[in-house]
Design a protein around this motif. Structure first.
Motif, PDB file in Angstrom:
ATOM      1  N   ALA A 158      80.167  79.184  -9.726  1.00  0.00           N
ATOM      2  CA  ALA A 158      79.944  80.182  -8.673  1.00  0.00           C
ATOM      3  C   ALA A 158      81.189  80.302  -7.794  1.00  0.00           C
ATOM      4  CB  ALA A 158      78.721  79.822  -7.842  1.00  0.00           C
ATOM      5  N   GLN A 159      81.821  79.178  -7.481  1.00  0.00           N
ATOM      6  CA  GLN A 159      83.057  79.199  -6.697  1.00  0.00           C
ATOM      7  C   GLN A 159      84.164  79.921  -7.456  1.00  0.00           C
ATOM      8  OE1 GLN A 159      83.907  78.321  -3.642  1.00  0.00           O
ATOM      9  NE2 GLN A 159      82.076  77.249  -2.982  1.00  0.00           N
ATOM     10  N   ARG A 160      84.266  79.640  -8.766  1.00  0.00           N
ATOM     11  CA  ARG A 160      85.301  80.305  -9.570  1.00  0.00           C
ATOM     12  C   ARG A 160      85.077  81.814  -9.597  1.00  0.00           C
ATOM     13  NH1 ARG A 160      85.862  82.585 -14.163  1.00  0.00           N
ATOM     14  NH2 ARG A 160      83.844  81.964 -14.991  1.00  0.00           N
ATOM     15  N   LEU A 161      83.818  82.228  -9.739  1.00  0.00           N
ATOM     16  CA  LEU A 161      83.521  83.661  -9.743  1.00  0.00           C
ATOM     17  C   LEU A 161      83.816  84.288  -8.388  1.00  0.00           C
ATOM     18  CD1 LEU A 161      80.272  83.680 -11.896  1.00  0.00           C
ATOM     19  CD2 LEU A 161      82.540  84.517 -12.552  1.00  0.00           C
ATOM     20  N   ASP A 196      92.539  84.125  -0.001  1.00  0.00           N
ATOM     21  CA  ASP A 196      91.186  83.586  -0.205  1.00  0.00           C
ATOM     22  C   ASP A 196      90.967  83.184  -1.657  1.00  0.00           C
ATOM     23  OD1 ASP A 196      90.447  83.905   2.467  1.00  0.00           O
ATOM     24  OD2 ASP A 196      89.665  85.932   2.132  1.00  0.00           O
ATOM     25  N   ALA A 197      91.475  84.001  -2.579  1.00  0.00           N
ATOM     26  CA  ALA A 197      91.349  83.683  -4.001  1.00  0.00           C
ATOM     27  C   ALA A 197      92.088  82.392  -4.319  1.00  0.00           C
ATOM     28  CB  ALA A 197      91.873  84.836  -4.848  1.00  0.00           C
ATOM     29  N   GLN A 198      93.305  82.264  -3.805  1.00  0.00           N
ATOM     30  CA  GLN A 198      94.103  81.060  -4.047  1.00  0.00           C
ATOM     31  C   GLN A 198      93.381  79.822  -3.526  1.00  0.00           C
ATOM     32  OE1 GLN A 198      98.106  81.279  -2.568  1.00  0.00           O
ATOM     33  NE2 GLN A 198      98.421  79.085  -2.739  1.00  0.00           N
ATOM     34  N   GLN A 199      92.869  79.907  -2.318  1.00  0.00           N
ATOM     35  CA  GLN A 199      92.163  78.773  -1.722  1.00  0.00           C
ATOM     36  C   GLN A 199      90.934  78.408  -2.554  1.00  0.00           C
ATOM     37  OE1 GLN A 199      90.843  79.514   2.276  1.00  0.00           O
ATOM     38  NE2 GLN A 199      90.227  77.401   2.596  1.00  0.00           N
ATOM     39  N   THR A 200      90.212  79.404  -3.036  1.00  0.00           N
ATOM     40  CA  THR A 200      89.009  79.153  -3.825  1.00  0.00           C
ATOM     41  C   THR A 200      89.358  78.506  -5.159  1.00  0.00           C
ATOM     42  OG1 THR A 200      87.920  81.025  -2.763  1.00  0.00           O
ATOM     43  CG2 THR A 200      86.947  80.233  -4.811  1.00  0.00           C
ATOM     44  N   ASP A 239      92.059  76.815  -5.856  1.00  0.00           N
ATOM     45  CA  ASP A 239      92.566  75.472  -5.594  1.00  0.00           C
ATOM     46  C   ASP A 239      91.409  74.492  -5.402  1.00  0.00           C
ATOM     47  OD1 ASP A 239      95.180  76.304  -5.836  1.00  0.00           O
ATOM     48  OD2 ASP A 239      95.581  76.332  -3.671  1.00  0.00           O
ATOM     49  N   TRP A 240      90.343  74.929  -4.723  1.00  0.00           N
ATOM     50  CA  TRP A 240      89.163  74.071  -4.546  1.00  0.00           C
ATOM     51  C   TRP A 240      88.530  73.771  -5.901  1.00  0.00           C
ATOM     52  CZ3 TRP A 240      83.954  74.130  -5.562  1.00  0.00           C
ATOM     53  CH2 TRP A 240      83.191  73.154  -4.928  1.00  0.00           C
ATOM     54  N   VAL A 241      88.398  74.786  -6.733  1.00  0.00           N
ATOM     55  CA  VAL A 241      87.821  74.584  -8.065  1.00  0.00           C
ATOM     56  C   VAL A 241      88.670  73.591  -8.847  1.00  0.00           C
ATOM     57  CG1 VAL A 241      87.317  75.684 -10.295  1.00  0.00           C
ATOM     58  CG2 VAL A 241      86.645  76.819  -8.164  1.00  0.00           C
ATOM     59  N   LEU A 242      89.992  73.761  -8.822  1.00  0.00           N
ATOM     60  CA  LEU A 242      90.867  72.876  -9.590  1.00  0.00           C
ATOM     61  C   LEU A 242      90.897  71.458  -9.033  1.00  0.00           C
ATOM     62  CD1 LEU A 242      93.712  75.406 -10.367  1.00  0.00           C
ATOM     63  CD2 LEU A 242      92.124  74.358 -12.008  1.00  0.00           C
ATOM     64  N   THR A 243      90.713  71.310  -7.744  1.00  0.00           N
ATOM     65  CA  THR A 243      90.613  69.968  -7.165  1.00  0.00           C
ATOM     66  C   THR A 243      89.390  69.247  -7.710  1.00  0.00           C
ATOM     67  OG1 THR A 243      91.755  70.618  -5.140  1.00  0.00           O
ATOM     68  CG2 THR A 243      90.316  68.679  -4.999  1.00  0.00           C
ATOM     69  N   ASN A 244      88.315  69.991  -7.892  1.00  0.00           N
ATOM     70  CA  ASN A 244      87.059  69.409  -8.357  1.00  0.00           C
ATOM     71  C   ASN A 244      86.890  69.432  -9.873  1.00  0.00           C
ATOM     72  OD1 ASN A 244      85.410  68.732  -5.819  1.00  0.00           O
ATOM     73  ND2 ASN A 244      86.344  70.700  -5.387  1.00  0.00           N
ATOM     74  N   ASP A 245      87.670  70.264 -10.544  1.00  0.00           N
ATOM     75  CA  ASP A 245      87.645  70.343 -12.001  1.00  0.00           C
ATOM     76  C   ASP A 245      89.068  70.617 -12.484  1.00  0.00           C
ATOM     77  OD1 ASP A 245      87.181  70.701 -14.697  1.00  0.00           O
ATOM     78  OD2 ASP A 245      86.023  72.548 -14.472  1.00  0.00           O
ATOM     79  N   PRO A 246      89.900  69.565 -12.545  1.00  0.00           N
ATOM     80  CA  PRO A 246      91.317  69.772 -12.863  1.00  0.00           C
ATOM     81  C   PRO A 246      91.602  70.201 -14.298  1.00  0.00           C
ATOM     82  CG  PRO A 246      90.842  67.439 -12.595  1.00  0.00           C
ATOM     83  CD  PRO A 246      89.591  68.184 -12.225  1.00  0.00           C
ATOM     84  N   GLU A 247      90.561  70.432 -15.082  1.00  0.00           N
ATOM     85  CA  GLU A 247      90.762  70.912 -16.452  1.00  0.00           C
ATOM     86  C   GLU A 247      90.123  72.284 -16.663  1.00  0.00           C
ATOM     87  OE1 GLU A 247      89.978  67.975 -19.419  1.00  0.00           O
ATOM     88  OE2 GLU A 247      91.515  66.648 -18.613  1.00  0.00           O
TER      89      GLU A 247
END
Length: 159
Positions: A42-45, A58-62, A64-72
């Motif tokens: 949902a965050q990625r979308l 806002d897209a970059q921040q979102t 980055d949050w996704v990648l922090t929590n799912d680095p793959e």
């Protein structure tokens, strides 16, 4: 009232983004994140909605949050690369494309995007990073070579 699964709601949100119904997709994201605030998809979308709206920060921040929590997360890396490219941060864009390619198990389209951008800015084409080589060796069951590459990565970046 009919019940909808999260998976179906994610799919309908992705469909809305794909067909340009960005306001509808944003409403879906808000609804999902109200009930599932830690949902990475949902965050990625939501990041894709921001990207479609041109809200790059806002897209970059979102993403980055996704990648922090799912680095793959390959898709988040590709989207992050698009943002960096639009912001003329070509080094970050290339890093993101490289990560995405190495994690994607050889998606040719990602590698092509990397090579197009690297040629545009006068850099060399794609070469695997040490971590990418280690992953490649692991997939090929070449464990001694993988261990050697991971040890080299750790020697340079012990954290």
């Amino acid at each position: 009232m009919a019940q909808t699964t999260l998976r179906d709601y994610l799919q309908s949100t992705e469909d809305a983004i794909g067909s340009g119904r960005i306001d509808e997709a944003f409403t879906h994201c808000e609804h999902m994140l109200t009930h599932f605030p830690e949902s990475l998809e949902a965050q990625r979308l939501l990041g894709e909605v921001y990207l479609a709206q041109g809200q790059l920060a806002d897209a970059q921040q979102t993403f980055d949050w996704v990648l922090t929590n799912d680095p793959e997360n390959v898709i988040a890396y590709c989207d992050r690369a698009l943002i960096s490219e639009r912001m003329a941060d070509y080094e970050t864009a290339l890093d993101c494309y490289q990560q995405a390619y190495e994690l994607s198990r050889g998606n040719g389209q990602i590698r092509q995007e990397f090579n197009i951008l690297s040629a545009k800015i006068g850099q060399q084409g794609f070469i695997f990073s040490r971590a990418g080589l280690a992953r490649l060796y692991m997939r090929g069951d070449l464990l001694p070579q993988a261990i050697q590459e991971w040890e080299a990565v750790l020697a340079v970046n012990p954290d």
